[in-house]
Design a protein around this motif. Structure first.
Motif, PDB file in Angstrom:
ATOM      1  N   GLY A 168      98.497 -18.258-105.630  1.00 24.47           N
ATOM      2  CA  GLY A 168      99.735 -17.694-106.163  1.00 24.47           C
ATOM      3  C   GLY A 168      99.840 -16.202-105.906  1.00 24.47           C
ATOM      4  O   GLY A 168     100.880 -15.707-105.455  1.00 24.47           O
ATOM      5  N   ILE A 169      98.763 -15.483-106.157  1.00 24.18           N
ATOM      6  CA  ILE A 169      98.772 -14.030-105.964  1.00 24.18           C
ATOM      7  C   ILE A 169      98.951 -13.694-104.485  1.00 24.18           C
ATOM      8  O   ILE A 169      99.711 -12.796-104.132  1.00 24.18           O
ATOM      9  CB  ILE A 169      97.487 -13.389-106.533  1.00 24.18           C
ATOM     10  CG1 ILE A 169      97.364 -13.658-108.036  1.00 24.18           C
ATOM     11  CG2 ILE A 169      97.431 -11.907-106.216  1.00 24.18           C
ATOM     12  CD1 ILE A 169      98.476 -13.165-108.914  1.00 24.18           C
ATOM     13  N   ARG A 170      98.293 -14.409-103.598  1.00 27.98           N
ATOM     14  CA  ARG A 170      98.437 -14.121-102.174  1.00 27.98           C
ATOM     15  C   ARG A 170      99.802 -14.560-101.631  1.00 27.98           C
ATOM     16  O   ARG A 170     100.173 -14.202-100.524  1.00 27.98           O
ATOM     17  CB  ARG A 170      97.297 -14.724-101.362  1.00 27.98           C
ATOM     18  CG  ARG A 170      97.339 -16.223-101.209  1.00 27.98           C
ATOM     19  CD  ARG A 170      96.115 -16.734-100.488  1.00 27.98           C
ATOM     20  NE  ARG A 170      96.221 -18.174-100.250  1.00 27.98           N
ATOM     21  CZ  ARG A 170      95.197 -18.973-100.127  1.00 27.98           C
ATOM     22  NH1 ARG A 170      93.958 -18.492-100.212  1.00 27.98           N
ATOM     23  NH2 ARG A 170      95.380 -20.255 -99.905  1.00 27.98           N
ATOM     24  N   SER A 171     100.554 -15.329-102.420  1.00 28.99           N
ATOM     25  CA  SER A 171     101.890 -15.760-102.021  1.00 28.99           C
ATOM     26  C   SER A 171     102.948 -14.686-102.242  1.00 28.99           C
ATOM     27  O   SER A 171     104.075 -14.833-101.778  1.00 28.99           O
ATOM     28  CB  SER A 171     102.294 -17.022-102.801  1.00 28.99           C
ATOM     29  OG  SER A 171     101.466 -18.108-102.465  1.00 28.99           O
ATOM     30  N   ILE A 172     102.609 -13.650-102.960  1.00 29.99           N
ATOM     31  CA  ILE A 172     103.566 -12.573-103.199  1.00 29.99           C
ATOM     32  C   ILE A 172     103.882 -11.903-101.866  1.00 29.99           C
ATOM     33  O   ILE A 172     102.976 -11.517-101.129  1.00 29.99           O
ATOM     34  CB  ILE A 172     103.001 -11.557-104.213  1.00 29.99           C
ATOM     35  CG1 ILE A 172     102.792 -12.243-105.564  1.00 29.99           C
ATOM     36  CG2 ILE A 172     103.923 -10.353-104.342  1.00 29.99           C
ATOM     37  CD1 ILE A 172     102.034 -11.405-106.570  1.00 29.99           C
ATOM     38  N   ALA A 173     105.160 -11.782-101.578  1.00 31.18           N
ATOM     39  CA  ALA A 173     105.582 -11.192-100.302  1.00 31.18           C
ATOM     40  C   ALA A 173     105.087  -9.756-100.193  1.00 31.18           C
ATOM     41  O   ALA A 173     105.045  -9.017-101.185  1.00 31.18           O
ATOM     42  CB  ALA A 173     107.098 -11.234-100.178  1.00 31.18           C
ATOM     43  N   ALA A 174     104.699  -9.375 -98.992  1.00 33.25           N
ATOM     44  CA  ALA A 174     104.210  -8.011 -98.740  1.00 33.25           C
ATOM     45  C   ALA A 174     105.234  -6.994 -99.228  1.00 33.25           C
ATOM     46  O   ALA A 174     106.426  -7.141 -99.015  1.00 33.25           O
ATOM     47  CB  ALA A 174     103.941  -7.835 -97.251  1.00 33.25           C
TER      48      ALA A 174
END
Length: 191
Positions: free
Chosen positions: A55-61
């Motif tokens: 979920g955390i790595r899914s946050i858009a740059a």
């Protein structure tokens, strides 16, 4: 040879599921919904820790503070709500300091989706993070309940080539069983 074929099959099926019922996503505001897994202990278990990381790595740059992360799951397997355990892990271990919302009443995937809908009404892009088959099931449920919100679905970063590779054939078999109620158009890879 059969082992290699099983690994490739598991990888391929999980890849397909991660790309079904998602669009390209327009707009700036974003929500990442992290679905919980039965958690009988007082801290987040292995599956929930992995889902939080996905979920955390899914946050858009460039959007760590413009994205709300919604942890969803009640106390289905223990005394503490899955949502609370996942949020605690995100903050204390992963040092996530963005916006966190909790939905802590759900006991099923259907309830997860029903209960997070009010938290998704005002966002442009929606990501659902879990194992690919489970996330697909949740996206299908959102599509059934609220097609208008389902049009905002975009891919989460919950599939990565080689990650969980050894168990992906088992996850694929389990996924086929859990997704048996989905319609054919709910399984297609999005363009």
């Amino acid at each position: 040879m059969a082992g290699a074929a099983a690994l490739i099959w598991g990888e391929w099926l999980n890849w397909r599921w991660s790309r079904a019922l998602v669009g390209s996503g327009e707009g700036d505001s974003e929500a990442v919904v992290v679905l919980g897994y039965r958690n009988p202990q007082a801290t987040a278990n292995f599956v929930n820790r992995w889902r939080v990381r996905a979920g955390i790595r899914s946050i858009a740059a460039g959007r760590p503070h413009g994205t709300r992360v919604i942890f969803s799951g009640g106390a289905a397997g223990g005394a503490a709500a899955e949502a609370r355990l996942m949020a605690d892990y995100a903050k204390s271990v992963l040092k996530f300091d963005g916006t966190v919302l909790l939905e802590d009443r759900s006991a099923t995937t259907w309830e997860n989706i029903a209960n997070v809908i009010p938290l998704l009404e005002d966002v442009d892009r929606i990501k659902i993070a879990s194992q690919p088959a489970h996330a697909l099931k949740a996206r299908a449920y959102l599509r059934r309940r609220r097609p208008d919100l389902a049009r905002r679905l975009v891919r989460a970063d919950d599939y990565r080539p080689g990650e969980w590779m050894v168990v992906k054939p088992l996850l694929a078999l389990y996924g086929l069983w859990t997704l048996r109620g989905l319609k054919a158009d709910e399984r297609k890879v999005s363009p």
